[in-house]
Design an enzyme around this catalytic site. Structure first.
Site, PDB file in Angstrom:
ATOM      1  N   GLY A  40      22.673  36.189 -10.197  1.00  0.00           N
ATOM      2  CA  GLY A  40      21.377  35.917  -9.942  1.00  0.00           C
ATOM      3  C   GLY A  40      21.568  35.956  -8.718  1.00  0.00           C
ATOM      4  N   ASP A  96      19.858  31.387  -7.560  1.00  0.00           N
ATOM      5  CA  ASP A  96      18.336  32.690  -6.934  1.00  0.00           C
ATOM      6  C   ASP A  96      17.358  31.558  -6.957  1.00  0.00           C
ATOM      7  OD1 ASP A  96      18.911  32.708  -9.402  1.00  0.00           O
ATOM      8  OD2 ASP A  96      19.105  34.987  -9.943  1.00  0.00           O
ATOM      9  N   ASP A  99      13.863  27.984 -12.132  1.00  0.00           N
ATOM     10  CA  ASP A  99      12.508  27.957 -12.664  1.00  0.00           C
ATOM     11  C   ASP A  99      12.157  26.944 -13.675  1.00  0.00           C
ATOM     12  OD1 ASP A  99      10.985  29.080 -14.664  1.00  0.00           O
ATOM     13  OD2 ASP A  99      11.893  30.232 -16.298  1.00  0.00           O
ATOM     14  N   LYS A 127      10.446  28.681  -9.224  1.00  0.00           N
ATOM     15  CA  LYS A 127       8.454  27.876  -9.879  1.00  0.00           C
ATOM     16  C   LYS A 127       8.692  26.556 -10.253  1.00  0.00           C
ATOM     17  CE  LYS A 127       9.721  32.561 -12.153  1.00  0.00           C
ATOM     18  NZ  LYS A 127       9.948  33.235 -13.673  1.00  0.00           N
ATOM     19  N   PHE A 148       7.238  36.990 -14.096  1.00  0.00           N
ATOM     20  CA  PHE A 148       8.940  37.169 -13.742  1.00  0.00           C
ATOM     21  C   PHE A 148       8.958  38.241 -12.740  1.00  0.00           C
ATOM     22  CE2 PHE A 148      13.080  38.969 -15.549  1.00  0.00           C
ATOM     23  CZ  PHE A 148      13.380  37.908 -16.054  1.00  0.00           C
ATOM     24  N   VAL A 149      10.253  37.962 -11.672  1.00  0.00           N
ATOM     25  CA  VAL A 149      10.568  38.556 -10.760  1.00  0.00           C
ATOM     26  C   VAL A 149      11.917  38.924 -10.700  1.00  0.00           C
ATOM     27  CG1 VAL A 149       8.901  37.619  -9.176  1.00  0.00           C
ATOM     28  CG2 VAL A 149      11.106  36.106  -9.134  1.00  0.00           C
ATOM     29  N   ASP A 155      17.629  39.438 -11.687  1.00  0.00           N
ATOM     30  CA  ASP A 155      17.194  40.612 -12.754  1.00  0.00           C
ATOM     31  C   ASP A 155      16.529  40.555 -13.706  1.00  0.00           C
ATOM     32  OD1 ASP A 155      18.910  39.197 -14.413  1.00  0.00           O
ATOM     33  OD2 ASP A 155      19.851  40.386 -15.499  1.00  0.00           O
ATOM     34  N   ARG A 161      18.535  44.390 -10.118  1.00  0.00           N
ATOM     35  CA  ARG A 161      19.136  43.572  -8.634  1.00  0.00           C
ATOM     36  C   ARG A 161      19.873  43.999  -7.760  1.00  0.00           C
ATOM     37  NH1 ARG A 161      21.756  38.869 -11.949  1.00  0.00           N
ATOM     38  NH2 ARG A 161      22.665  39.796 -13.765  1.00  0.00           N
TER      39      ARG A 161
HETATM   40  P1  IMP Z   1      15.867  27.795 -15.680  1.00  0.00           P
HETATM   41  O1  IMP Z   1      17.073  26.531 -16.296  1.00  0.00           O
HETATM   42  O2  IMP Z   1      14.872  28.167 -16.387  1.00  0.00           O
HETATM   43  O3  IMP Z   1      15.468  26.929 -13.685  1.00  0.00           O
HETATM   44  O4  IMP Z   1      16.527  29.098 -15.430  1.00  0.00           O
HETATM   45  C1  IMP Z   1      17.177  29.452 -14.185  1.00  0.00           C
HETATM   46  C2  IMP Z   1      17.526  30.635 -14.161  1.00  0.00           C
HETATM   47  O5  IMP Z   1      17.061  31.598 -14.779  1.00  0.00           O
HETATM   48  C3  IMP Z   1      17.876  31.464 -12.995  1.00  0.00           C
HETATM   49  O6  IMP Z   1      19.175  31.166 -12.938  1.00  0.00           O
HETATM   50  C4  IMP Z   1      17.617  32.838 -12.947  1.00  0.00           C
HETATM   51  O7  IMP Z   1      19.100  33.610 -13.665  1.00  0.00           O
HETATM   52  C5  IMP Z   1      17.019  33.193 -14.743  1.00  0.00           C
HETATM   53  N1  IMP Z   1      15.509  33.097 -14.274  1.00  0.00           N
HETATM   54  C6  IMP Z   1      14.318  32.195 -14.483  1.00  0.00           C
HETATM   55  N2  IMP Z   1      13.267  32.944 -13.866  1.00  0.00           N
HETATM   56  C7  IMP Z   1      14.189  34.867 -13.853  1.00  0.00           C
HETATM   57  C8  IMP Z   1      12.766  35.673 -12.900  1.00  0.00           C
HETATM   58  O8  IMP Z   1      11.553  35.126 -12.809  1.00  0.00           O
HETATM   59  N3  IMP Z   1      13.976  36.231 -12.926  1.00  0.00           N
HETATM   60  C9  IMP Z   1      15.282  36.556 -13.267  1.00  0.00           C
HETATM   61  N4  IMP Z   1      15.623  35.526 -13.713  1.00  0.00           N
HETATM   62  C10 IMP Z   1      14.985  34.654 -13.706  1.00  0.00           C
HETATM   63 MG    MG Z   2      20.937  32.490 -12.664  1.00  0.00          MG
END
Ligand code: IMP
Ligand code: MG
Length: 179
Positions: A40, A96, A99, A127, A148-149, A155, A161
């Site tokens: 991403g 990217d 979350d 987020k 969700f973006v 993606d 992407r």
């Molecule tokens: P985390 O471990 O929950 O912080 O997730 C991070 C990863 O989830 C990021 O590197 C993204 O690849 C994916 N991700 C989280 N939210 C989104 C979204 O809204 N759109 C697309 N990919 C996301």
């Molecule tokens: Mg990622």
């Protein structure tokens, strides 16, 4: 599926330029290595590198937790075979989006074992209200709401992407003919 525009290409460009300036100042006397988290972050990394005029290196690692869905499976796989030697380097992890934060914090603890001089993190999107780990990214482009973006590298099921802006994906009509 519809994409509701959230951040324009122009707004992203301005923020990436500002981040690049801050990073260049902060790392002026350091040995900066950017580590991009595949897949991403690639668009963000490519633009950010060109906004950082000081010399720096690039390495990549892959983290996968989302498999064709908008919710995480909870399983995180880290692929570090593309990683350069990070010992005694000043590492800037670039992703990217932050979350839940589980990906970034897992990468930070894994990388710490390789003996870098320092580790900081940069994310284009945060987020904040969804983050469950005790981690505040050092550089943040935009704080965004819980939606969700896609676009600018992000993606949904490996699609979207290439879109040059970031938008909120509306899957409510996903059963209808693909757009
Ligand atoms: P985390 O471990 O929950 O912080 O997730 C991070 C990863 O989830 C990021 O590197 C993204 O690849 C994916 N991700 C989280 N939210 C989104 C979204 O809204 N759109 C697309 N990919 C996301
Ligand atoms: Mg990622």
């Amino acid at each position: 599926m519809r994409i509701e525009p959230l951040l324009s290409a122009e707004a992203i460009r301005e923020v990436v330029t500002c981040l690049g300036q801050r990073i260049s100042q902060d790392y002026a006397d350091k040995d900066l290595t950017i580590l991009g988290v595949l897949t991403g972050s690639i668009v963000f990394v490519a633009d950010l590198m060109r906004a950082i005029p000081i010399p720096h290196r690039l390495g990549l690692l892959q983290a996968s937790s989302y498999r064709g869905a908008t919710q995480t499976s909870g399983e995180l796989t880290l692929e570090v075979s593309l990683l350069p030697d990070v010992r005694d380097r000043d590492i800037l992890l670039v992703d990217d989006i932050l979350d839940t934060g589980k990906t970034m914090s897992a990468i930070v603890s894994k990388l710490s074992a390789y003996g870098p001089k320092s580790i900081r993190s940069a994310v284009l999107l945060w987020k904040k209200e969804r983050t469950v780990v005790e981690m505040i990214p050092d550089y943040v482009g935009f704080e965004i709401p819980d939606a969700f973006v896609v676009g600018y590298g992000l993606d949904y099921d490996d699609r979207f992407r290439h879109i040059p802006y970031i938008g909120v994906l509306d899957t409510s009509d996903a059963d209808q003919a693909p757009s």
